[in-house]
Design a protein around this motif. Structure first.
Motif, PDB file in Angstrom:
ATOM      1  N   ALA A 194     -26.970  25.975 -67.363  1.00 53.09           N
ATOM      2  CA  ALA A 194     -25.761  26.390 -68.075  1.00 53.09           C
ATOM      3  C   ALA A 194     -24.779  27.087 -67.131  1.00 53.09           C
ATOM      4  CB  ALA A 194     -26.125  27.308 -69.240  1.00 53.09           C
ATOM      5  N   VAL A 195     -25.290  27.911 -66.246  1.00 51.83           N
ATOM      6  CA  VAL A 195     -24.429  28.615 -65.286  1.00 51.83           C
ATOM      7  C   VAL A 195     -23.716  27.619 -64.378  1.00 51.83           C
ATOM      8  CG1 VAL A 195     -24.422  30.136 -63.274  1.00 51.83           C
ATOM      9  CG2 VAL A 195     -25.701  30.790 -65.323  1.00 51.83           C
ATOM     10  N   LEU A 196     -24.458  26.648 -63.854  1.00 55.89           N
ATOM     11  CA  LEU A 196     -23.851  25.646 -62.977  1.00 55.89           C
ATOM     12  C   LEU A 196     -22.777  24.847 -63.716  1.00 55.89           C
ATOM     13  CD1 LEU A 196     -26.941  24.223 -61.015  1.00 55.89           C
ATOM     14  CD2 LEU A 196     -25.227  25.878 -60.227  1.00 55.89           C
ATOM     15  N   GLY A 197     -23.066  24.479 -64.967  1.00 54.81           N
ATOM     16  CA  GLY A 197     -22.095  23.734 -65.745  1.00 54.81           C
ATOM     17  C   GLY A 197     -20.842  24.533 -66.029  1.00 54.81           C
ATOM     18  N   LEU A 198     -21.005  25.794 -66.394  1.00 54.03           N
ATOM     19  CA  LEU A 198     -19.847  26.647 -66.670  1.00 54.03           C
ATOM     20  C   LEU A 198     -19.041  26.899 -65.401  1.00 54.03           C
ATOM     21  CD1 LEU A 198     -21.487  29.213 -69.118  1.00 54.03           C
ATOM     22  CD2 LEU A 198     -19.835  27.424 -69.692  1.00 54.03           C
ATOM     23  N   LEU A 199     -19.732  27.001 -64.269  1.00 53.54           N
ATOM     24  CA  LEU A 199     -19.023  27.161 -63.004  1.00 53.54           C
ATOM     25  C   LEU A 199     -18.171  25.931 -62.707  1.00 53.54           C
ATOM     26  CD1 LEU A 199     -18.531  28.815 -60.450  1.00 53.54           C
ATOM     27  CD2 LEU A 199     -20.562  27.757 -59.443  1.00 53.54           C
ATOM     28  N   LEU A 200     -18.705  24.752 -62.972  1.00 53.71           N
ATOM     29  CA  LEU A 200     -17.943  23.514 -62.785  1.00 53.71           C
ATOM     30  C   LEU A 200     -16.698  23.509 -63.677  1.00 53.71           C
ATOM     31  CD1 LEU A 200     -17.562  20.585 -61.780  1.00 53.71           C
ATOM     32  CD2 LEU A 200     -19.078  19.864 -63.653  1.00 53.71           C
ATOM     33  N   LEU A 201     -16.866  23.911 -64.926  1.00 53.47           N
ATOM     34  CA  LEU A 201     -15.721  23.946 -65.838  1.00 53.47           C
ATOM     35  C   LEU A 201     -14.701  24.989 -65.395  1.00 53.47           C
ATOM     36  CD1 LEU A 201     -17.403  23.576 -69.347  1.00 53.47           C
ATOM     37  CD2 LEU A 201     -16.541  21.818 -67.801  1.00 53.47           C
ATOM     38  N   GLY A 202     -15.182  26.112 -64.879  1.00 52.64           N
ATOM     39  CA  GLY A 202     -14.263  27.140 -64.397  1.00 52.64           C
ATOM     40  C   GLY A 202     -13.460  26.668 -63.196  1.00 52.64           C
ATOM     41  N   LEU A 203     -14.122  25.981 -62.279  1.00 51.66           N
ATOM     42  CA  LEU A 203     -13.437  25.502 -61.082  1.00 51.66           C
ATOM     43  C   LEU A 203     -12.410  24.419 -61.393  1.00 51.66           C
ATOM     44  CD1 LEU A 203     -16.442  25.350 -58.575  1.00 51.66           C
ATOM     45  CD2 LEU A 203     -14.592  27.022 -58.614  1.00 51.66           C
TER      46      LEU A 203
ATOM     47  N   GLY B 146      -3.776  22.089 -61.659  1.00 50.61           N
ATOM     48  CA  GLY B 146      -3.886  20.983 -60.717  1.00 50.61           C
ATOM     49  C   GLY B 146      -4.997  20.016 -61.088  1.00 50.61           C
ATOM     50  N   TRP B 147      -6.161  20.550 -61.475  1.00 50.86           N
ATOM     51  CA  TRP B 147      -7.265  19.694 -61.879  1.00 50.86           C
ATOM     52  C   TRP B 147      -6.952  18.976 -63.184  1.00 50.86           C
ATOM     53  CZ3 TRP B 147     -11.000  17.581 -59.328  1.00 50.86           C
ATOM     54  CH2 TRP B 147     -11.502  18.196 -58.176  1.00 50.86           C
ATOM     55  N   VAL B 148      -6.245  19.639 -64.094  1.00 52.40           N
ATOM     56  CA  VAL B 148      -5.848  18.987 -65.350  1.00 52.40           C
ATOM     57  C   VAL B 148      -4.993  17.758 -65.048  1.00 52.40           C
ATOM     58  CG1 VAL B 148      -4.542  19.238 -67.496  1.00 52.40           C
ATOM     59  CG2 VAL B 148      -6.000  21.110 -66.702  1.00 52.40           C
ATOM     60  N   ARG B 149      -4.038  17.914 -64.107  1.00 56.32           N
ATOM     61  CA  ARG B 149      -3.179  16.784 -63.754  1.00 56.32           C
ATOM     62  C   ARG B 149      -3.965  15.693 -63.035  1.00 56.32           C
ATOM     63  NH1 ARG B 149       0.211  21.090 -62.165  1.00 56.32           N
ATOM     64  NH2 ARG B 149      -0.345  20.713 -59.975  1.00 56.32           N
ATOM     65  N   TYR B 150      -4.843  16.094 -62.152  1.00 56.41           N
ATOM     66  CA  TYR B 150      -5.573  15.115 -61.344  1.00 56.41           C
ATOM     67  C   TYR B 150      -6.550  14.292 -62.194  1.00 56.41           C
ATOM     68  CZ  TYR B 150      -8.691  13.154 -57.847  1.00 56.41           C
ATOM     69  OH  TYR B 150      -9.445  12.290 -57.088  1.00 56.41           O
ATOM     70  N   LEU B 151      -7.268  14.940 -63.106  1.00 58.37           N
ATOM     71  CA  LEU B 151      -8.267  14.241 -63.905  1.00 58.37           C
ATOM     72  C   LEU B 151      -7.668  13.518 -65.101  1.00 58.37           C
ATOM     73  CD1 LEU B 151     -11.143  16.897 -63.867  1.00 58.37           C
ATOM     74  CD2 LEU B 151     -11.004  14.777 -62.546  1.00 58.37           C
ATOM     75  N   GLY B 152      -6.482  13.939 -65.519  1.00 57.19           N
ATOM     76  CA  GLY B 152      -5.837  13.262 -66.647  1.00 57.19           C
ATOM     77  C   GLY B 152      -6.680  13.334 -67.904  1.00 57.19           C
TER      78      GLY B 152
ATOM     79  N   LYS C 279     -10.423  16.290 -70.392  1.00 59.81           N
ATOM     80  CA  LYS C 279     -10.935  16.675 -71.709  1.00 59.81           C
ATOM     81  C   LYS C 279     -12.369  16.216 -71.895  1.00 59.81           C
ATOM     82  CE  LYS C 279      -6.757  17.168 -74.486  1.00 59.81           C
ATOM     83  NZ  LYS C 279      -6.046  16.746 -75.727  1.00 59.81           N
ATOM     84  N   ARG C 280     -12.665  14.996 -71.419  1.00 60.72           N
ATOM     85  CA  ARG C 280     -14.039  14.510 -71.543  1.00 60.72           C
ATOM     86  C   ARG C 280     -15.003  15.392 -70.756  1.00 60.72           C
ATOM     87  NH1 ARG C 280     -11.409   9.386 -71.060  1.00 60.72           N
ATOM     88  NH2 ARG C 280     -11.921   9.290 -68.832  1.00 60.72           N
ATOM     89  N   LEU C 281     -14.580  15.810 -69.567  1.00 67.23           N
ATOM     90  CA  LEU C 281     -15.428  16.693 -68.764  1.00 67.23           C
ATOM     91  C   LEU C 281     -15.671  18.013 -69.473  1.00 67.23           C
ATOM     92  CD1 LEU C 281     -16.866  17.559 -66.143  1.00 67.23           C
ATOM     93  CD2 LEU C 281     -14.633  18.244 -65.245  1.00 67.23           C
ATOM     94  N   HIS C 282     -14.626  18.586 -70.019  1.00 66.33           N
ATOM     95  CA  HIS C 282     -14.755  19.923 -70.594  1.00 66.33           C
ATOM     96  C   HIS C 282     -15.413  19.934 -71.966  1.00 66.33           C
ATOM     97  CE1 HIS C 282     -12.608  22.795 -67.852  1.00 66.33           C
ATOM     98  NE2 HIS C 282     -12.496  21.642 -67.215  1.00 66.33           N
ATOM     99  N   ARG C 283     -15.683  18.759 -72.520  1.00 71.43           N
ATOM    100  CA  ARG C 283     -16.460  18.724 -73.760  1.00 71.43           C
ATOM    101  C   ARG C 283     -17.916  19.087 -73.522  1.00 71.43           C
ATOM    102  NH1 ARG C 283     -13.610  13.621 -75.102  1.00 71.43           N
ATOM    103  NH2 ARG C 283     -11.880  14.150 -76.488  1.00 71.43           N
ATOM    104  N   ILE C 284     -18.360  19.058 -72.268  1.00 65.84           N
ATOM    105  CA  ILE C 284     -19.749  19.439 -72.004  1.00 65.84           C
ATOM    106  C   ILE C 284     -19.967  20.929 -72.237  1.00 65.84           C
ATOM    107  CG2 ILE C 284     -19.981  17.594 -70.293  1.00 65.84           C
ATOM    108  CD1 ILE C 284     -20.046  19.799 -68.131  1.00 65.84           C
ATOM    109  N   VAL C 285     -18.898  21.663 -72.535  1.00 65.45           N
ATOM    110  CA  VAL C 285     -19.061  23.085 -72.831  1.00 65.45           C
ATOM    111  C   VAL C 285     -19.963  23.283 -74.051  1.00 65.45           C
ATOM    112  CG1 VAL C 285     -17.017  23.284 -74.329  1.00 65.45           C
ATOM    113  CG2 VAL C 285     -17.830  25.283 -73.074  1.00 65.45           C
ATOM    114  N   PHE C 286     -19.979  22.310 -74.978  1.00 63.43           N
ATOM    115  CA  PHE C 286     -20.819  22.473 -76.168  1.00 63.43           C
ATOM    116  C   PHE C 286     -22.308  22.353 -75.855  1.00 63.43           C
ATOM    117  CE2 PHE C 286     -16.690  21.674 -78.055  1.00 63.43           C
ATOM    118  CZ  PHE C 286     -16.662  22.628 -79.063  1.00 63.43           C
ATOM    119  N   PRO C 287     -22.754  21.304 -75.145  1.00 59.13           N
ATOM    120  CA  PRO C 287     -24.179  21.320 -74.759  1.00 59.13           C
ATOM    121  C   PRO C 287     -24.531  22.480 -73.840  1.00 59.13           C
ATOM    122  CG  PRO C 287     -23.027  19.438 -73.770  1.00 59.13           C
ATOM    123  CD  PRO C 287     -22.127  20.020 -74.806  1.00 59.13           C
ATOM    124  N   LEU C 288     -23.596  22.913 -73.008  1.00 61.31           N
ATOM    125  CA  LEU C 288     -23.855  24.086 -72.165  1.00 61.31           C
ATOM    126  C   LEU C 288     -24.030  25.336 -73.022  1.00 61.31           C
ATOM    127  CD1 LEU C 288     -21.322  23.509 -69.233  1.00 61.31           C
ATOM    128  CD2 LEU C 288     -23.803  23.132 -69.207  1.00 61.31           C
ATOM    129  N   ALA C 289     -23.217  25.459 -74.076  1.00 59.40           N
ATOM    130  CA  ALA C 289     -23.356  26.596 -74.992  1.00 59.40           C
ATOM    131  C   ALA C 289     -24.694  26.544 -75.719  1.00 59.40           C
ATOM    132  CB  ALA C 289     -22.200  26.599 -75.996  1.00 59.40           C
TER     133      ALA C 289
END
Length: 284
Positions: free
Chosen positions: A135-144, A149-155, A159-169
């Motif tokens: 969970a820590v590693l996943g949250l760190l990825l979401l934080g980074l 800039g990352w929002v623009r780059y990933l397009g 959003k698909r990446l940051h949906r993993i916050v629920f399984p991490l929670a």
């Protein structure tokens, strides 16, 4: 397009200013709320009442999980209450939760005397530490990847990446429940609230804004929390799970986790009713 031409942001992220660089009272209040819990250990330290390192580590972990769930609750609150300015707090609260996670991990490392080998062995050997580390590693990825800039780059992939916050929670809540052992009341409340947040997101958008459906979902999730509590104590402890389950219906023992989840989840439809009766909307 080169990665370095997309990622850099203009200026630094200043938590107390909005996207236009203006002071935001809402952001200032949120920042103060995230720092406020630190006053408790400072107060105890000044009065020579500070607990041991393990107790303080648990304290930081609880607040990390609380702020993580609060950050996830921003979306339903902003949409139901028609308060788009509230969405400005999602990234801020998420990063604040990550900050508490970092403090939690740092204190654990100190508690283990900074012995890397011992820490790796403990994480690999103890299941609750393993899922907590994931969970820590996943949250760190979401934080980074939370920068503009990352929002623009990933397009759309952002959003698909940051949906993993629920399984991490889910992993974080399970980590807290296993660590709590026979006193899992607060982690069970967190589990119930997380379930409510998932249920709300599964509802069709028009239905997700209805007072009666929100109230019904709150009651349903409350009963589901009671069932989860029974399953937890029946399978993870030697305590009488049936008696603990029935305690949810004894008001003399309130608030039990099921009732606490119901009441907290009912806050949103209650606010919606008040807002509609007052005939006002929050400013955009």
């Amino acid at each position: 397009m080169p990665l370095n031409s997309v990622l850099p942001d203009r200026g630094f992220f200043i938590p107390w200013r909005d996207g236009r660089g203006r002071l935001s009272r809402l952001r200032i209040a949120a920042l103060a709320a995230m720092l406020l819990p630190m006053l408790w250990p400072i107060w105890d330290w000044l009065h020579d009442e500070l607990g041991d390192l393990e107790e303080i580590t648990d304290f930081t972990g609880r607040w990390a999980l609380r702020f993580l769930l609060i950050s996830l609750a921003i979306t339903p609150m902003g949409r139901v209450l028609e308060w788009p300015r509230l969405f400005q707090l999602r990234r801020m609260l998420g990063l604040g939760a990550l900050g508490w996670v970092g403090l939690h991990v740092a204190l654990y490392v100190v508690d283990q005397d900074g012995m890397l080998g011992k820490i790796v062995e403990e994480i690999s050997r103890r299941f609750y530490l393993t899922i907590g580390f994931v969970a820590v590693l996943g949250l760190l990825l979401l934080g980074l990847t939370s920068t503009d800039g990352w929002v623009r780059y990933l397009g759309r992939g952002w959003k698909r990446l940051h949906r993993i916050v629920f399984p991490l929670a889910v992993l974080a809540v399970l980590h807290a429940m296993i660590q709590a052992k026979s006193n899992a009341s607060e982690p069970l409340v967190m589990a119930g609230l997380l379930l409510w947040l998932v249920v709300w997101r599964l509802l069709p958008k028009p239905l997700a804004l209805g007072v009666w459906l929100l109230a019904g979902a709150a009651l349903l999730v409350g009963f589901a929390t009671a069932g989860l509590e029974y399953l937890w104590y029946a399978n993870a402890t030697k305590l009488p799970a049936g008696r603990i389950f029935m305690a949810n219906f004894n008001l003399d023992l309130a608030p039990r986790p099921a009732l606490a989840v119901m009441l907290l989840a009912l806050i949103l439809p209650a606010l919606l009713v008040v807002q509609r009766l007052a005939g006002r909307r929050h400013p955009a």
